[in-house]
Design an enzyme around this catalytic site. Structure first.
Site, PDB file in Angstrom:
ATOM      1  N   LYS A  62       0.844  -1.200   0.000  1.00  0.00           N
ATOM      2  CA  LYS A  62       0.000   0.000   0.000  1.00  0.00           C
ATOM      3  C   LYS A  62       0.878   1.249   0.000  1.00  0.00           C
ATOM      4  O   LYS A  62       1.925   1.290   0.663  1.00  0.00           O
ATOM      5  CB  LYS A  62      -0.909  -0.022   1.232  1.00  0.00           C
ATOM      6  CG  LYS A  62      -1.948   1.101   1.291  1.00  0.00           C
ATOM      7  CD  LYS A  62      -2.791   0.956   2.540  1.00  0.00           C
ATOM      8  CE  LYS A  62      -3.861   2.030   2.669  1.00  0.00           C
ATOM      9  NZ  LYS A  62      -4.662   1.876   3.910  1.00  0.00           N
ATOM     10  N   SER A 137      -9.470   1.315   3.129  1.00  0.00           N
ATOM     11  CA  SER A 137      -8.697   2.161   2.228  1.00  0.00           C
ATOM     12  C   SER A 137      -7.601   1.429   1.456  1.00  0.00           C
ATOM     13  O   SER A 137      -6.987   1.992   0.549  1.00  0.00           O
ATOM     14  CB  SER A 137      -8.053   3.307   3.016  1.00  0.00           C
ATOM     15  OG  SER A 137      -7.181   2.819   4.023  1.00  0.00           O
ATOM     16  N   SER A 161      -9.596  -1.102   7.191  1.00  0.00           N
ATOM     17  CA  SER A 161      -9.020  -0.812   5.878  1.00  0.00           C
ATOM     18  C   SER A 161      -8.286  -1.982   5.254  1.00  0.00           C
ATOM     19  O   SER A 161      -7.950  -1.928   4.079  1.00  0.00           O
ATOM     20  CB  SER A 161      -8.071   0.397   5.978  1.00  0.00           C
ATOM     21  OG  SER A 161      -8.802   1.582   6.140  1.00  0.00           O
TER      22      SER A 161
END
Length: 452
Positions: A62, A137, A161
Site C-alpha cells: 500500500k 482504504s 481498511s
C-alpha cells in the site's frame, strides 16, 4: 516461513516476469500508483545471481508504507515527491523470506475512506467486477492480490481498511493486534488505531507471512475440541444485504453441522462505544502523528499544507475542520483523553465476552453489503429499501474491534452469482495465532462449499 529453495538461476526472473504480465492484464483495475517493473526485475536478477535461499514471490505494498526508492504518496498530491530511502520494518521483514516488491498500491486518500475511489490517482476497480469499487482504504492491495498479480500484499488498517477490501474482493485479510506489527515507516492516521496488515489468496500463505513478520510460529493445541463461537445478537448480524445474509446464514448452518458450539452474545454496547470514540481518537491524534511523521522524514511539509493540497476537497476540509488544532471541530486534549479512557473500557468489555463465554472467536459478516458501482455511492448507498451512509455502513462491523485493537481475520465466504462476501472472526487481544488456527478450522468447513 517454510519455502522451497530455488533450484537454479532464473527462477526469480521468471516469477517476477509472470507477475508483471499479470499486472499488465489487470491494468484496468488501477490497483497501482507505482508499478516498479524495473526495480522488481533488478531485484530478481540479484536473487538469481546469489542463488539458493527462499523461493521468490511477489508482494504489493500500500502506498502509505515505505519501500526504499519508491514514492510514498499516501494517495495525496502533496506527498507525490516524497521518496523514502529505507523500507518500513514490516516490508524489510518480508524480503529475507523471498518477497520481491512489485510496486505501491492505490488507496483511498490519506486512508480516509472505505471505497478507494482516489480523486488524484483514480478509482480502484474490484477484482471480481471492475465496475464495482474495491473497498478501502487498502483497495489497491486487495484488488492486486485477488486478481492474482501478487501472492500477497501489505495494507494498513485503522477501522477496517484491510479486512473490508479483502472481504469485498474475496481474499483473506488479517488486521493484527495493535502494536504486534511494527508501525514505523508508515504514513499515520491515528497512532492508537493504525496497524499494518496482510492480505493473501490463501490462509496458509497469510499465516506463514504473519510468522515471518512477528517471529511467532506456535501452533495452538486443542484442535480436536468443538469450536465455541460468539453469535452477535445485535448490530453485526442485523440489516444485511440479501446476498450477504444468504452467505452468512449458510456459513452458520455449515459450521453448526460440523459441530461448532454457538453462544449468543450481546454486542450492541460494543458498537455504541465505538460510535462515541472512534472518530475522536482519529481526529484527536491525526495532526500530531502526521506532524511528527512529516518532520521525521524531512518532507518540508506541515499537516495543514498536506490537507490544503488534498485531491479530494471533502477529505481536506473534514480533516482541517476536525483534526487540526485550529479547526472548529477539533476535539481537543480533554476529549482525546476521555476517548482513550473509554477505549480501555471497550477492551475490557471484549475481554469479558471472551472469558465469560469461553469463546474462540466472535463471528459476523465482515461487511453488511457487497461492493457497489464505482463513483455512484461515495456518500450513500441503498440498503434494504433506504439510503444509508456509505462509509459508516462499510466500517460498521469492522470498526469496533479495530478501535479496541483486537485481531480480526476475514475469510472469503462461498457465494453464487454475487460479488464476494467475507466472514469476520474477531479474537482476544494478542491471540492472533490462535485466531488464525480457528480460521483454518472454519475455512476447512466452508471451502468445500465452493465446489458444491
Amino acid at each position: 516461513m517454510a519455502e522451497p529453495e530455488t533450484t537454479g538461476r532464473g527462477l526469480a526472473h521468471e516469477v517476477v516476469s509472470a507477475a508483471l504480465e499479470r499486472a499488465a492484464a489487470a491494468e484496468h483495475l488501477n490497483a497501482f500508483i507505482t508499478l516498479d517493473a524495473e526495480g522488481a526485475l533488478a531485484e530478481a536478477a540479484r536473487r538469481d545471481a546469489r542463488g539458493g535461499g527462499p523461493a521468490p514471490w511477489c508482494l504489493v505494498v500500500k502506498d502509505n508504507i515505505h519501500v526504499a526508492g519508491l514514492p510514498n504518496t499516501a494517495g495525496t498530491p502533496a506527498l507525490t515527491g516524497f521518496v523514502p530511502d529505507a523500507d518500513a520494518p514490516v516490508v524489510a521483514a518480508l524480503r529475507p523470506a523471498g518477497a520481491v516488491v512489485l510496486g505501491k498500491a492505490n488507496m483511498h486518500e490519506l486512508s480516509m475512506g472505505a471505497t478507494s475511489c482516489n480523486h488524484t490517482f483514480g478509482a480502484v476497480g474490484n477484482a471480481a467486477d471492475p465496475a464495482l469499487f474495491a473497498g478501502g482504504s487498502s483497495g489497491g492491495t486487495a484488488a492486486a492480490v485477488a486478481a492474482g498479480v501478487a501472492e500477497a500484499g501489505l495494507g494498513t488498517d485503522t477501522g477496517g481498511s484491510v479486512t473490508i477490501p479483502a472481504a469485498l474482493n474475496g481474499v483473506y485479510g488479517l488486521r493484527p493486534t495493535s502494536g504486534r506489527y511494527p508501525s514505523a515507516g508508515i504514513t499515520p492516521l491515528s497512532a492508537t488505531r493504525d496497524t499494518p496488515g496482510l492480505m493473501a489468496r490463501t490462509l496458509g500463505r497469510l499465516t506463514a507471512l504473519d510468522a515471518v513478520v512477528t517471529g511467532e510460529t506456535a501452533r495452538p493445541g486443542d484442535r480436536g475440541r468443538p469450536l465455541r463461537l460468539g453469535l452477535p445478537r445485535h448490530v453485526f448480524t442485523e440489516d444485511l444485504e440479501g446476498p450477504v445474509r444468504t452467505a452468512w446464514e449458510a456459513a452458520v448452518d455449515r459450521l453448526t453441522a460440523a459441530g461448532a458450539q454457538w453462544v449468543a452474545v450481546d454486542t450492541a454496547h460494543l458498537a455504541e462505544c465505538d460510535a462515541r470514540i472512534g472518530f475522536p481518537l482519529v481526529f484527536g491524534e491525526f495532526a500530531a502523528a502526521l506532524g511528527r511523521y512529516l518532520d521525521e522524514h524531512r518532507t518540508g511539509l506541515t499537516p495543514a499544507e498536506v490537507l490544503d493540497a488534498a485531491g479530494d476537497p471533502a477529505i481536506g476540509e473534514i480533516l482541517k475542520a476536525t483534526a487540526l488544532p485550529t479547526g472548529p471541530g477539533y476535539p481537543g486534549p480533554a476529549a482525546l483523553h476521555r476517548a482513550l479512557a473509554e477505549r480501555r473500557a471497550l477492551q475490557a468489555a471484549y475481554t469479558g465476552l471472551f472469558t465469560a463465554n469461553g469463546l474462540d472467536a466472535i463471528l459476523s459478516p465482515s461487511v453488511p453489503v457487497c461492493a457497489r458501482p464505482l463513483h455512484r455511492h461515495e456518500d450513500s448507498l441503498p440498503l434494504n429499501g433506504r439510503d444509508v451512509p456509505t462509509f459508516h455502513t462499510l466500517i460498521r462491523n469492522t470498526s469496533p474491534a479495530a478501535t479496541a485493537g483486537l485481531p480480526s481475520l476475514t475469510l472469503p465466504l462461498p457465494v453464487t452469482a454475487s460479488a464476494p462476501v467475507g466472514l469476520q472472526l474477531t479474537g482476544p487481544r494478542t491471540a492472533d495465532r490462535e485466531l488464525l488456527a480457528v480460521g483454518a478450522r472454519i475455512d476447512a468447513v466452508l471451502r468445500p462449499a465452493v465446489a458444491g
